[in-house]
Design a protein around this motif. Structure first.
Motif, PDB file in Angstrom:
ATOM      1  N   ARG A  46       0.755  -1.110  -0.039  1.00 33.51           N
ATOM      2  CA  ARG A  46      -0.110  -0.045   0.230  1.00 33.51           C
ATOM      3  C   ARG A  46       0.999   1.332   0.047  1.00 33.51           C
ATOM      4  O   ARG A  46       0.457   2.339  -0.616  1.00 33.51           O
ATOM      5  N   SER A  52      -6.499  -7.895   3.703  1.00 34.07           N
ATOM      6  CA  SER A  52      -5.146  -7.062   3.196  1.00 34.07           C
ATOM      7  C   SER A  52      -4.317  -8.277   3.121  1.00 34.07           C
ATOM      8  O   SER A  52      -3.999  -9.159   3.798  1.00 34.07           O
ATOM      9  N   GLY A  53      -2.820  -7.826   2.726  1.00 31.40           N
ATOM     10  CA  GLY A  53      -1.801  -8.369   2.778  1.00 31.40           C
ATOM     11  C   GLY A  53      -1.324  -8.593   4.270  1.00 31.40           C
ATOM     12  O   GLY A  53      -1.187  -9.763   4.743  1.00 31.40           O
ATOM     13  N   VAL A  54      -1.146  -7.526   5.009  1.00 32.28           N
ATOM     14  CA  VAL A  54      -1.317  -7.505   6.389  1.00 32.28           C
ATOM     15  C   VAL A  54      -1.889  -8.305   7.146  1.00 32.28           C
ATOM     16  O   VAL A  54      -1.685  -9.209   8.069  1.00 32.28           O
ATOM     17  N   GLY A  59     -14.516  -5.662   3.785  1.00 26.70           N
ATOM     18  CA  GLY A  59     -15.542  -4.797   2.794  1.00 26.70           C
ATOM     19  C   GLY A  59     -16.350  -5.610   1.945  1.00 26.70           C
ATOM     20  O   GLY A  59     -17.291  -4.957   1.184  1.00 26.70           O
ATOM     21  N   LYS A  69     -14.488 -11.517   0.745  1.00 24.58           N
ATOM     22  CA  LYS A  69     -13.118 -11.303   1.746  1.00 24.58           C
ATOM     23  C   LYS A  69     -13.508 -11.920   3.155  1.00 24.58           C
ATOM     24  O   LYS A  69     -12.611 -12.706   3.587  1.00 24.58           O
ATOM     25  N   TYR A 122     -17.848  -4.323   7.643  1.00 26.25           N
ATOM     26  CA  TYR A 122     -18.043  -2.964   8.278  1.00 26.25           C
ATOM     27  C   TYR A 122     -18.789  -1.781   7.322  1.00 26.25           C
ATOM     28  O   TYR A 122     -19.115  -1.038   8.067  1.00 26.25           O
ATOM     29  N   HIS A 138      -5.157  -0.013  10.539  1.00 22.22           N
ATOM     30  CA  HIS A 138      -4.589   1.038   9.565  1.00 22.22           C
ATOM     31  C   HIS A 138      -5.361   1.985   9.019  1.00 22.22           C
ATOM     32  O   HIS A 138      -5.213   2.346   7.852  1.00 22.22           O
ATOM     33  N   ILE A 177      -0.752   1.261  12.274  1.00 21.77           N
ATOM     34  CA  ILE A 177       0.167   1.101  11.319  1.00 21.77           C
ATOM     35  C   ILE A 177      -0.120   2.023   9.872  1.00 21.77           C
ATOM     36  O   ILE A 177       0.452   1.855   9.173  1.00 21.77           O
ATOM     37  N   SER A 222       3.578   2.668  14.871  1.00 18.76           N
ATOM     38  CA  SER A 222       4.483   1.898  14.417  1.00 18.76           C
ATOM     39  C   SER A 222       4.705   1.987  13.011  1.00 18.76           C
ATOM     40  O   SER A 222       3.914   1.964  12.143  1.00 18.76           O
ATOM     41  N   LEU A 240       7.556   0.393   9.959  1.00 17.65           N
ATOM     42  CA  LEU A 240       8.851  -0.133   9.694  1.00 17.65           C
ATOM     43  C   LEU A 240       9.914   0.245   8.867  1.00 17.65           C
ATOM     44  O   LEU A 240      11.090   0.213   9.274  1.00 17.65           O
ATOM     45  N   ASN A 282      -7.692  -6.507  -4.029  1.00 19.34           N
ATOM     46  CA  ASN A 282      -6.946  -7.855  -3.652  1.00 19.34           C
ATOM     47  C   ASN A 282      -7.221  -8.434  -2.404  1.00 19.34           C
ATOM     48  O   ASN A 282      -7.522  -7.610  -1.577  1.00 19.34           O
TER      49      ASN A 282
HETATM   50  N1  LIG Z   1       3.412   0.852   9.490  1.00 17.33           N
HETATM   51  C1  LIG Z   1       4.182  -0.143   8.933  1.00 17.33           C
HETATM   52  O1  LIG Z   1       5.176  -0.488   9.026  1.00 17.33           O
HETATM   53  C2  LIG Z   1       3.208  -0.761   7.792  1.00 17.33           C
HETATM   54  C3  LIG Z   1       3.984  -1.805   6.901  1.00 17.33           C
HETATM   55  C4  LIG Z   1       3.216  -2.346   6.190  1.00 17.33           C
HETATM   56  C5  LIG Z   1       2.029  -2.137   5.646  1.00 17.33           C
HETATM   57  N2  LIG Z   1       1.239  -1.100   6.342  1.00 17.33           N
HETATM   58  C6  LIG Z   1      -0.166  -0.729   6.210  1.00 17.33           C
HETATM   59  O2  LIG Z   1      -0.968  -1.631   6.425  1.00 17.33           O
HETATM   60  C7  LIG Z   1      -2.221  -1.654   5.657  1.00 17.33           C
HETATM   61  C8  LIG Z   1      -2.319  -2.851   4.809  1.00 17.33           C
HETATM   62  O3  LIG Z   1      -1.155  -2.810   4.073  1.00 17.33           O
HETATM   63  P1  LIG Z   1      -1.438  -3.932   2.563  1.00 17.33           P
HETATM   64  O4  LIG Z   1      -0.166  -3.638   1.884  1.00 17.33           O
HETATM   65  O5  LIG Z   1      -1.606  -5.094   3.334  1.00 17.33           O
HETATM   66  O6  LIG Z   1      -2.867  -3.264   2.019  1.00 17.33           O
HETATM   67  P2  LIG Z   1      -3.758  -3.773   1.096  1.00 17.33           P
HETATM   68  O7  LIG Z   1      -3.526  -5.142   0.707  1.00 17.33           O
HETATM   69  O8  LIG Z   1      -3.666  -2.803  -0.016  1.00 17.33           O
HETATM   70  O9  LIG Z   1      -5.207  -3.748   1.932  1.00 17.33           O
HETATM   71  C9  LIG Z   1      -5.863  -2.682   2.335  1.00 17.33           C
HETATM   72  C10 LIG Z   1      -7.219  -2.647   2.641  1.00 17.33           C
HETATM   73  O10 LIG Z   1      -7.645  -1.863   3.367  1.00 17.33           O
HETATM   74  C11 LIG Z   1      -9.096  -1.783   3.344  1.00 17.33           C
HETATM   75  N3  LIG Z   1      -9.333  -0.260   2.987  1.00 17.33           N
HETATM   76  C12 LIG Z   1      -8.971   0.495   2.051  1.00 17.33           C
HETATM   77  N4  LIG Z   1      -9.317   1.934   2.409  1.00 17.33           N
HETATM   78  C13 LIG Z   1      -9.988   1.668   3.524  1.00 17.33           C
HETATM   79  C14 LIG Z   1     -10.779   2.520   4.313  1.00 17.33           C
HETATM   80  N5  LIG Z   1     -10.594   4.032   3.768  1.00 17.33           N
HETATM   81  N6  LIG Z   1     -11.639   2.295   5.270  1.00 17.33           N
HETATM   82  C15 LIG Z   1     -11.464   1.030   5.617  1.00 17.33           C
HETATM   83  N7  LIG Z   1     -11.035  -0.140   5.163  1.00 17.33           N
HETATM   84  C16 LIG Z   1     -10.119   0.252   3.807  1.00 17.33           C
HETATM   85  C17 LIG Z   1      -9.271  -2.223   1.866  1.00 17.33           C
HETATM   86  O11 LIG Z   1     -10.101  -3.559   2.347  1.00 17.33           O
HETATM   87  P3  LIG Z   1     -11.418  -3.736   2.408  1.00 17.33           P
HETATM   88  O12 LIG Z   1     -12.107  -3.965   0.886  1.00 17.33           O
HETATM   89  O13 LIG Z   1     -11.931  -5.132   3.149  1.00 17.33           O
HETATM   90  O14 LIG Z   1     -12.351  -2.395   2.965  1.00 17.33           O
HETATM   91  C18 LIG Z   1      -8.039  -2.721   1.430  1.00 17.33           C
HETATM   92  O15 LIG Z   1      -8.200  -3.891   0.565  1.00 17.33           O
HETATM   93  C19 LIG Z   1      -1.797  -0.251   4.798  1.00 17.33           C
HETATM   94  O16 LIG Z   1      -2.428   0.871   5.378  1.00 17.33           O
HETATM   95  C20 LIG Z   1      -0.405  -0.156   5.010  1.00 17.33           C
HETATM   96  O17 LIG Z   1       0.033   1.279   4.551  1.00 17.33           O
HETATM   97  C21 LIG Z   1       2.062  -0.230   7.529  1.00 17.33           C
END
Ligand SMILES: NC(=O)c1ccc[n+]([C@@H]2O[C@H](COP(=O)([O-])OP(=O)(O)OC[C@H]3O[C@@H](n4cnc5c(N)ncnc54)[C@H](OP(=O)(O)O)[C@@H]3O)[C@@H](O)[C@H]2O)c1
Length: 336
Positions: free
Chosen positions: A46, A155-157, A178, A182, A197, A221, A243, A268, A270, A323
């Motif tokens: 993301r 999501s991936g995470v 969503g 899923k 949700y 997230h 995150i 947090s 990474l 995804n």
């Molecule tokens: N802090 C860190 O170190 C770190 C590291 C890695 C990832 N992350 C964060 O972790 C999150 C997941 O990453 P990913 O790469 O696994 O993402 P991803 O596969 O793109 O999944 C994110 C999911 O979040 C949901 N979403 C998107 N916008 C939304 C909103 N406004 N309200 C509610 N749900 C929403 C969607 O699922 P639905 O269809 O179910 O709504 C989307 O598929 C991201 O935000 C990313 O930035 C943080």
């Protein structure tokens, strides 16, 4: 002598997925303590979408090319690197530069790819599995028998967090998603409850499921938009680990409730951590989690594998929340 180049995804400025195209970039060199990896596959995270729009620049000194993780084969080692050899199959976090034929990475953050695992699946592991494990277990300290709420369960995470909580707990896992598809995917991975949700108030539903006790740990997230509903369904002594900021960065906080409930809110990231810290996290992940992929207890969830040339399409899919699990970009299909 002409500088060596490589195939990479380059950006024509910042903006939508249309700024991405396949092009040529200088081939990186392994700096002190680093190895050069011939990349078999990388994956879309993301954060790449934010970097593409100009809102998430790479940390100083890191490649401007997108891509936070790679799996591949060691092509060259810089002087002083020990414990690894040219030809070793590895996966690793990188500060940037994954969407390319070659990437340089610190030797200290490398993880071996066991023979049971192909390099495409390995490219789905480091960023989201380390993020899920680090935040749910090291940061928020989830204990066996506790309840974990994972937002974005598909999501991936999220797909990593569900499996980890079941394998290392076991803990009760509630996810928000969503769509019905899923929800089914999350249940198949072991989630006990999936909350749609868009149709129901997740906070109320978590309180119902937990008989008013609330979740002990929440992996979030969304940030601002979920702060209040998250804290409303967080148990006494609960830990909220944030995150991501898909729902904004600024919100109001009732500090009184925070104190009375002995809540902890943890922020947090990474990518921004120093290499030494990432190396320690990678080492602990290697010791405590990696073997479970070899036995098949844990399995990266892959939505689709696309060639590197289709990075633009992969970004469109992720932006549309299409995804379930990871979108992989295959860079060299001859490397397995
Ligand atoms: N802090 C860190 O170190 C770190 C590291 C890695 C990832 N992350 C964060 O972790 C999150 C997941 O990453 P990913 O790469 O696994 O993402 P991803 O596969 O793109 O999944 C994110 C999911 O979040 C949901 N979403 C998107 N916008 C939304 C909103 N406004 N309200 C509610 N749900 C929403 C969607 O699922 P639905 O269809 O179910 O709504 C989307 O598929 C991201 O935000 C990313 O930035 C943080």
């Amino acid at each position: 002598m002409a500088e060596a180049t490589m195939r990479a995804v380059v950006m024509d400025g910042f903006g939508g997925p249309e700024v991405l195209r396949i092009g040529e970039a200088p081939r990186p060199r392994a700096g002190p303590g680093q190895v050069l990896i011939r990349v078999a596959a990388t994956s879309v995270n993301r954060a790449d979408l934010q970097q593409r729009t100009g809102n998430y620049p790479p940390p100083p000194g890191e490649s401007e090319i997108l891509g936070l993780e790679v799996a591949g084969v060691i092509e060259a080692l810089s002087e002083g690197v020990s414990g690894w050899q040219v030809g070793d199959r590895v996966m690793t976090l990188v500060g940037g530069g994954g969407y390319a034929e070659y990437a340089a990475a610190p030797a200290s953050t490398l993880l071996p790819v066991h023979r049971n695992l192909d390099l495409v699946r390995a490219a789905a592991i480091t960023e989201v599995w380390i993020t899920a494990w680090l935040n749910v277990f090291l940061e928020a300290g989830l204990r066996p028998g506790e309840t974990l709420l994972v937002h974005g369960g598909a999501s991936g995470v999220g797909t990593a967090a569900i499996q980890l909580a079941k394998a290392l707990g076991p803990s009760r896992v509630i996810v928000t998603v969503g769509s019905e598809d899923k929800a089914a995917a999350c249940r198949a991975l072991g989630a006990d409850h999936a909350i749609l949700y868009k149709d129901e108030d997740f906070s109320k539903r978590v309180l119902e499921i937990t008989e008013k006790r609330g979740a002990n740990v929440i992996l979030d997230h969304i940030g601002a938009a979920y702060l209040e509903p998250n804290l409303s369904c967080l148990a006494l002594y609960g830990r909220l680990v944030i995150i991501g900021l898909l729902g904004g960065a600024k919100a109001e906080l009732n500090i009184g409730r925070l104190m009375v409930k002995r809540h902890r809110i943890i922020g947090s990231v990474l990518r921004a951590r120093p290499v030494e810290e990432k190396a320690k996290i990678a080492e602990a992940f290697r010791d405590q989690v990696l073997g479970r992929f070899e036995t098949g207890e844990l399995e990266p969830v892959i939505h689709e594998v696309l060639p590197l040339e289709q990075a633009r399409r992969a970004h469109e899919l992720m932006a549309a929340n299409a995804n379930t699990g990871k979108l992989i970009l295959q860079v060299d299909s001859t490397l397995t």
